[in-house]
Design a protein around this motif. Structure first.
Motif, short mmCIF file in Angstrom:
data_model
loop_
_atom_site.label_atom_id
_atom_site.label_comp_id
_atom_site.label_asym_id
_atom_site.label_seq_id
_atom_site.Cartn_x
_atom_site.Cartn_y
_atom_site.Cartn_z
N THR A 1 -39.70 9.12 -9.22
CA THR A 1 -41.35 8.67 -9.06
C THR A 1 -42.00 8.27 -10.36
N ILE A 2 -42.85 7.32 -10.37
CA ILE A 2 -43.29 6.97 -11.49
C ILE A 2 -44.94 6.81 -11.24
N GLY A 3 -45.53 7.61 -11.94
CA GLY A 3 -46.99 7.84 -12.09
C GLY A 3 -47.56 8.95 -12.69
N SER A 4 -48.83 8.97 -12.45
CA SER A 4 -49.76 10.11 -13.20
C SER A 4 -49.36 11.44 -12.49
N ASN A 5 -49.73 12.37 -13.44
CA ASN A 5 -49.80 13.88 -12.94
C ASN A 5 -51.08 14.34 -12.26
N LEU A 6 -51.22 14.00 -11.03
CA LEU A 6 -52.66 13.91 -10.42
C LEU A 6 -53.31 15.27 -10.24
N TYR A 7 -52.16 16.33 -10.29
CA TYR A 7 -52.96 17.69 -10.48
C TYR A 7 -53.38 17.86 -11.64
N GLU A 8 -52.89 17.56 -12.73
CA GLU A 8 -53.43 17.74 -13.94
C GLU A 8 -54.46 16.97 -14.41
N GLN B 1 -53.91 16.37 -4.42
CA GLN B 1 -53.67 17.26 -5.84
C GLN B 1 -54.66 17.21 -6.96
N ARG B 2 -55.52 16.17 -6.87
CA ARG B 2 -56.80 16.23 -7.81
C ARG B 2 -57.71 17.23 -7.48
N GLY B 3 -57.95 17.36 -6.14
CA GLY B 3 -58.84 18.61 -5.61
C GLY B 3 -58.26 19.88 -5.95
N GLU B 4 -57.02 20.12 -5.63
CA GLU B 4 -56.16 21.26 -6.02
C GLU B 4 -56.27 21.71 -7.54
N GLY B 5 -56.04 20.57 -8.47
CA GLY B 5 -56.01 21.03 -10.05
C GLY B 5 -57.38 21.37 -10.10
N PHE B 6 -58.36 20.68 -9.75
CA PHE B 6 -59.74 20.95 -10.04
C PHE B 6 -60.27 22.30 -9.65
N ARG B 7 -59.87 22.75 -8.24
CA ARG B 7 -60.40 24.26 -7.84
C ARG B 7 -59.62 25.13 -8.61
N SER B 8 -58.22 24.84 -9.21
CA SER B 8 -57.64 25.81 -9.78
C SER B 8 -58.20 26.28 -11.22
N ILE B 9 -59.10 25.42 -11.74
CA ILE B 9 -59.67 25.81 -12.96
C ILE B 9 -61.27 26.33 -12.61
#
Length: 349
Positions: free
Chosen positions: A159-166, A202-210
């Motif tokens: 897989t090539i791409g950004s760490n969307l969770y991060e 993943q962006r939603g999950e990462g944001f909520r985790s913080i």
């Protein structure tokens, strides 16, 4: 007497001709066209042939998910430009946000017997069967930008791409730092991307985790806006159709296009984006950085769309039989208002 003379003369002439003939080298025999080379030479030829690059042109079939945003257009252009520069034959199909169209494109790639397939998946789920078809056809697969939710990770090479969770984590950390002295409750509106897509999840999950570190920070409104400016404008308008004491103080948009549309709706409502409503976005487009420099956006988390060169290099590595890591992530940044002006000219999309 004359007979004796002619007889002696004839004997001398014969001796002279034999002497001359003995000094002439016989020509070497020409080898037959279908003759085999000696064993040692034959093995050397085989060895040399195995080390020669035949110069075969690699054919890459690329299923792009759509053209919904400036980021996506830049991603497509990056792949096209990199293919031309690297000498790889690119066959690209635009799925227009439809997974079924992606399946059609992938089956056409199988029929064409392309060398490598790259997929930017519309959504995460539903990929097991089609990827198994591709694997059975003996074609390696690269997942670009997003992810696929499959049990068997051998169905794709990398897989090539950004760490969307991060990216979501970085957005959350910026907000915590910005609002550290702001008493709660803090109401947050969220513009999600395409429902079921990797960035949206993943962006939603990462944001909520913080933000869960502060119990008085609450996402009070959240809806998909399909990563488009038009939908961002439309959904944000509905978010603002609430009493003032329920109005969001923060907007977290999963991409720049939705944020840009939302800014228009915020201004239509007589509010100041970046002041009355904190705006945080993801991507890093030139237009978003211009709004960042103007104070209408507070922070932009970078998501690099220029994945073409890395994809082409990956295709070459696969065809050369080399082992690759299961995931490759490009370096990325977070842009704030203080840095916006100097970054605008560097943006390629």
């Amino acid at each position: 007497m004359k007979k004796l003379f002619y007889l002696l003369f004839g004997l001398v002439l014969i001796l002279l001709l034999q002497s001359c003939t003995s000094r002439v080298e016989a020509p070497a025999p020409s080898p037959a066209l279908d003759s085999e080379a000696p064993p040692a030479i034959s093995e050397w030829l085989k060895s040399s042939a195995s080390n020669v690059n035949p110069g075969k042109t690699i054919t890459l079939g690329f299923s792009q998910l759509g053209s919904e945003s400036a980021w996506r257009l830049a991603n497509t252009a990056s792949v096209q430009d990199a293919a031309a520069e690297s000498g790889i034959r690119l066959i690209m199909r635009n799925a227009e946000q439809s997974q079924s169209k992606q399946f059609e494109a992938l089956r056409s790639f199988i029929e064409m017997k392309v060398d490598v397939i790259a997929i930017a998946p519309v959504v995460e789920s539903g990929w097991e069967d089609i990827l198994l078809e591709i694997k059975q056809a003996g074609i390696p697969v690269v997942i670009l930008d997003r992810s696929v939710d499959v049990k068997d990770s051998s169905l794709f090479v990398t897989t090539i791409g950004s760490n969307l969770y991060e990216e979501g984590v970085r957005a959350g950390k910026y907000l915590l730092d910005l609002m550290r002295s702001q008493p709660g409750p803090i109401r947050i509106a969220e513009l999600q991307g395409t429902k079921g897509s990797t960035p949206s999840i993943q962006r939603g999950e990462g944001f909520r985790s913080i933000i869960k570190a502060r119990k008085d920070m609450v996402i009070t409104q959240s809806a998909p806006a399909d990563f488009t400016e038009e939908k961002g404008r439309e959904v944000m308008r509905t978010f603002l159709e609430v009493p003032e004491d329920e109005r969001p103080q923060v907007l977290f948009a999963h991409n720049d296009d939705m944020a840009l549309g939302a800014i228009e709706s915020i201004e239509e409502a007589g509010l100041r984006p970046g002041v009355d409503i904190i705006v945080i976005s993801v991507d890093g487009s030139r237009k978003a950085l211009q709004q960042l420099a103007a104070g209408k956006v507070n922070a932009v988390v970078e998501c690099n769309p220029l994945l073409g060169p890395q994809l082409m290099q990956t295709a070459k590595e696969i065809m050369a039989g080399r082992t690759l890591p299961k995931r490759m992530v490009p370096p990325e940044d977070v842009f704030t208002q203080e840095r916006a002006a100097q970054e605008i000219s560097k943006r390629k999309f």
